[in-house]
Design an enzyme around this catalytic site. Structure first.
Site, PDB file in Angstrom:
ATOM      1  CE1 TYR A   1      -4.336  -0.987  -0.332  1.00  0.00           C
ATOM      2  CE2 TYR A   1      -3.376  -2.921   0.718  1.00  0.00           C
ATOM      3  CZ  TYR A   1      -4.403  -2.322  -0.006  1.00  0.00           C
ATOM      4  OH  TYR A   1      -5.473  -3.068  -0.421  1.00  0.00           O
TER       5      TYR A   1
ATOM      6  CD  GLN B   1     -16.432  -0.678  -9.261  1.00  0.00           C
ATOM      7  OE1 GLN B   1     -16.188  -1.871  -9.219  1.00  0.00           O
ATOM      8  NE2 GLN B   1     -16.748  -0.066 -10.385  1.00  0.00           N
TER       9      GLN B   1
ATOM     10  CG  ASP C   1      -8.281   7.644  -7.531  1.00  0.00           C
ATOM     11  OD1 ASP C   1      -9.230   8.443  -7.451  1.00  0.00           O
ATOM     12  OD2 ASP C   1      -8.129   6.892  -8.517  1.00  0.00           O
TER      13      ASP C   1
ATOM     14  CG  HIS D   1     -14.337  -1.157  -3.585  1.00  0.00           C
ATOM     15  ND1 HIS D   1     -14.068  -1.482  -4.901  1.00  0.00           N
ATOM     16  CD2 HIS D   1     -15.420  -1.906  -3.226  1.00  0.00           C
ATOM     17  CE1 HIS D   1     -14.951  -2.386  -5.318  1.00  0.00           C
ATOM     18  NE2 HIS D   1     -15.784  -2.652  -4.330  1.00  0.00           N
TER      19      HIS D   1
ATOM     20  CB  CYS E   1      -4.924   2.207  21.151  1.00  0.00           C
ATOM     21  SG  CYS E   1      -4.891   1.342  19.576  1.00  0.00           S
TER      22      CYS E   1
ATOM     23  CB  ALA F   1     -13.074   7.740 -19.344  1.00  0.00           C
TER      24      ALA F   1
END
Ligand code: OAD
Length: 244
Positions: A68, A102, A105, A120, A152, A236
């Protein structure tokens, strides 16, 4: 793509008051964000079971966070493309719209979209599983991997939906509210997604109903193509500005 189809799509959009827009990884592709299922997509290079499941995180949080962190670092400086801007313009122009994405970003937000339901989750948030606290975190690369909860001290996780997990309930409620308000939308646009998840197909079909128009924008044939009234086949970022 036929000019006639483009013209029909333009007319239907111009006449529409209610609009459901569904986007996927393809809308961010021209910004430089990799998609998942294309031949060079993320899932051709990485096993989702090793990086995008709660089991993978439990077994090796450092490895999952490293993946990630690399994606966040790659996405840190990307900018919205003409598709994101056109979507934002449509949202502002129409009486009632809902944007369901979905994507994890924030390129819709960066382009000025007044609303975006991230079904998501977001790659720019962390969540503390122990406390349930969600925090924005745009640092990339992260100074410490895996990152810890500032209150924590436990491990935090990316606030994204992994395989085998439930999709975001607040977004489900928003979509259901939009559908409940209208029954059907005048136009449903499905942009840059394989539509491989049943809820995406089912919401798009439900919103289109008997009288709406389903417009798909995608260079490829996808799971939603058989249901589309108009399939504008191309990128697109090139097609959307011609529609708006
Ligand atoms: P996919 O990678 O499955 O599909 C990307 C789609 O974008 C494909 O249909 C491409 O043809 C299309 N595409 C590529 N370039 C495009 C462009 N310039 N313009 C328009 N379309 C283009 O991505 P999604 O359908 O978004 O979930 O994937 C859905 C979910 O699967 C993701 O949110 C992710 C993944 O597993 C999780 O991680 C939970």
């Amino acid at each position: 793509m036929r000019d006639g189809q483009l013209q029909t799509a333009r007319e239907r959009l111009a006449a529409a008051n209610t609009l459901l827009i569904v986007t996927g990884a393809g809308v961010s592709a021209e910004s430089g964000v990799p998609t998942f299922r294309d031949p060079k997509g993320l899932w051709s290079r990485f096993d989702p079971m090793k990086v995008a499941t709660p089991e993978a995180f439990a077994a090796n949080p450092k490895a999952v966070w490293e993946w990630y962190d690399a994606r966040r670092t790659q996405m840190r400086d990307v900018k919205p493309n003409p598709a994101h801007f056109a979507v934002a313009e449509l949202q502002r122009a129409k009486a009632d719209t809902y944007l369901l994405t979905q994507n994890v970003d924030d390129l819709h937000e960066q382009a000025g979209s007044p609303q975006a339901g991230h079904i998501h989750g977001s790659i720019w948030e962390t969540r503390c599983p122990a406390e349930g606290v969600v925090r924005p975190d745009r640092r990339a690369p992260l100074p410490e991997i895996p990152p810890k909860c500032e209150t924590c001290g436990g491990l935090v996780r990316p606030n994204v939906v992994w395989f085998g997990e439930l999709i975001r309930e607040d977004v489900i409620d928003e979509v259901e509210t939009f559908l409940g308000r209208h029954g059907e939308a005048d136009v449903v646009m499905v942009i840059g997604t394989e539509a491989s998840f049943h809820y995406i197909l089912s919401w798009a079909n439900q919103a289109r109903g008997a009288s709406g128009t389903l417009i798909e924008i995608n260079p490829s044939v996808t799971g939603i193509t058989p249901a589309a009234d108009i399939h504008l086949q191309g990128p697109a970022g090139e097609i959307l500005p011609q529609l708006v």
